[in-house]
Design a protein around this motif. Structure first.
Motif, PDB file in Angstrom:
ATOM      1  N   THR A   1       0.909  -1.203  -0.077  1.00  0.00           N
ATOM      2  CA  THR A   1      -0.131   0.176   0.024  1.00  0.00           C
ATOM      3  C   THR A   1       0.826   1.165  -0.080  1.00  0.00           C
ATOM      4  O   THR A   1       1.691   1.305   0.789  1.00  0.00           O
ATOM      5  N   ILE A   2       0.756   2.204  -0.975  1.00  0.00           N
ATOM      6  CA  ILE A   2       1.591   3.427  -1.073  1.00  0.00           C
ATOM      7  C   ILE A   2       0.558   4.335  -0.566  1.00  0.00           C
ATOM      8  O   ILE A   2      -0.615   4.667  -1.349  1.00  0.00           O
TER       9      ILE A   2
ATOM     10  N   LEU B   1      -4.340  -3.196  -7.418  1.00  0.00           N
ATOM     11  CA  LEU B   1      -5.385  -3.804  -6.986  1.00  0.00           C
ATOM     12  C   LEU B   1      -6.516  -3.157  -6.014  1.00  0.00           C
ATOM     13  O   LEU B   1      -7.471  -3.472  -6.245  1.00  0.00           O
ATOM     14  N   ASP B   2      -6.065  -1.858  -5.714  1.00  0.00           N
ATOM     15  CA  ASP B   2      -7.040  -1.077  -5.143  1.00  0.00           C
ATOM     16  C   ASP B   2      -6.735   0.341  -5.241  1.00  0.00           C
ATOM     17  O   ASP B   2      -5.552   0.698  -5.223  1.00  0.00           O
TER      18      ASP B   2
ATOM     19  N   GLU C   1      -4.409   6.464  -1.420  1.00  0.00           N
ATOM     20  CA  GLU C   1      -3.917   5.250  -1.117  1.00  0.00           C
ATOM     21  C   GLU C   1      -3.977   4.230  -2.365  1.00  0.00           C
ATOM     22  O   GLU C   1      -4.907   4.167  -3.105  1.00  0.00           O
ATOM     23  N   LEU C   2      -2.722   3.479  -2.746  1.00  0.00           N
ATOM     24  CA  LEU C   2      -2.903   2.624  -3.893  1.00  0.00           C
ATOM     25  C   LEU C   2      -2.286   1.450  -3.366  1.00  0.00           C
ATOM     26  O   LEU C   2      -1.269   1.190  -2.740  1.00  0.00           O
TER      27      LEU C   2
ATOM     28  N   LEU D   1       5.524   4.108   1.702  1.00  0.00           N
ATOM     29  CA  LEU D   1       5.240   2.877   2.073  1.00  0.00           C
ATOM     30  C   LEU D   1       4.346   2.765   3.264  1.00  0.00           C
ATOM     31  O   LEU D   1       4.959   3.127   4.257  1.00  0.00           O
ATOM     32  N   ALA D   2       3.052   2.569   3.272  1.00  0.00           N
ATOM     33  CA  ALA D   2       2.084   2.424   4.276  1.00  0.00           C
ATOM     34  C   ALA D   2       2.003   1.039   4.864  1.00  0.00           C
ATOM     35  O   ALA D   2       1.748   0.730   6.093  1.00  0.00           O
ATOM     36  N   LYS D   3       2.111   0.006   3.797  1.00  0.00           N
ATOM     37  CA  LYS D   3       1.991  -1.325   4.409  1.00  0.00           C
ATOM     38  C   LYS D   3       2.600  -2.254   3.274  1.00  0.00           C
ATOM     39  O   LYS D   3       2.697  -2.025   2.142  1.00  0.00           O
TER      40      LYS D   3
END
Length: 296
Positions: A68-69, A151-152, A160-161, A190-192
């Protein structure tokens, strides 16, 4: 006990923590891992047990992640664990624009690893230097990203991407997040991060520490066979007389004409016993790592 453990690394643990925990649970001294994961990342962490630690260098380098960005934020570590150094709400950033920018990150790309990373410069790891207040930029490196899939996408002040990324060894997903934000001129971090596969091990077959402990308590834990993650290497089978010589460190003659020079091979005896790793040199097979002696 010799072989591999496909570990599902928990959040907040270092790869070194995981090795230490595994060593304690299995009462083993020789334990190692392939492909370091940051503490904030989860997912597949291949663990080598016993003599299999000597096979780590021969594992395939391909890896896959879901990430997740988060846009509009830049941090000192290129993820949400570090100090925020810039933050501003993002206006009018569309998924179409992001997708166009993502095409720059497929194929062979040049990236500068994060300042907080395990890379060594002049014998010292970057994260150790950074903690001492000395920020050193790592040399740029060429890495390969084979595929990126969206993905989302979630809109908002800090959109967020979610992406799925397949890449080769040495690729920093944090660097992709940072550089994508820079290309879009909005900043990114980077979040995740979760690693879904590494060196032939996959998330669906991975074990958490809790699951490992349960299997140990019920005597149902069996390590993966030492040669299981080596299927990318060609196979060669030796007759008994040569198998014995090869396991004693001797070069033996081979007749396979299609083998490339300096090619690493999985070596087996005629009875199917995995003997180790050899390297072809013209019409000779040279021992590189003898896993176990031949049992005739």
């Amino acid at each position: 006990m010799h072989g591999f453990l496909n570990l599902h690394k928990p959040f907040g643990w270092t790869s070194h923590d995981c090795v230490a925990k595994t060593r304690k649970l299995l009462h083993l001294k020789r334990v190692g891992h392939a492909g370091t994961l940051d503490p904030a990342a989860t997912g597949v962490l291949p663990i080598a047990l016993g003599k299999a630690t000597r096979l780590l260098q021969y594992l395939p380098g391909e890896k896959a992640y879901t990430a997740t960005i988060r846009f509009g934020i830049r941090t000192a570590t290129d993820d949400m664990e570090g100090e925020i150094i810039a933050q501003q709400p993002v206006i009018n950033l569309s998924l179409a624009t992001v997708k166009t920018a993502l095409t720059q990150f497929c194929g062979k790309i040049t990236q500068i690893p994060p300042s907080y990373s395990a890379i060594q410069v002049q014998g010292k790891r970057l994260y150790d230097l950074a903690r001492q207040g000395e920020i050193v930029e790592a040399p740029a490196r060429v890495v390969e990203v084979s595929d990126i899939q969206v993905l989302d996408w979630r809109e908002g002040e800090y959109p967020e991407l979610d992406v799925a990324i397949s890449c080769g060894t040495g690729t920093y997903i944090r660097a992709i997040a940072r550089d994508l934000g820079q290309v879009l001129t909005v900043g990114g971090t980077l979040a995740k991060l979760q690693r879904t596969s590494s060196s032939g091990f996959h998330l669906a077959e991975s074990l958490t520490f809790s699951e490992l402990e349960t299997q140990l308590q019920t005597a149902t834990f069996h390590p993966l066979l030492a040669d299981q993650p080596l299927q990318h290497l060609p196979l060669i089978t030796l007759p008994s007389i040569n198998a014995k010589k090869w396991c004693q460190g001797q070069r033996v003659a081979i007749t396979e004409s299609e083998l490339d020079t300096n090619q690493h091979l999985r070596v087996y005896a005629e009875n199917g016993q995995f003997l180790g790793i050899g390297k072809s040199d013209s019409q000779l097979l040279i021992p590189q790592m003898v896993f176990e002696s031949f049992e005739s």
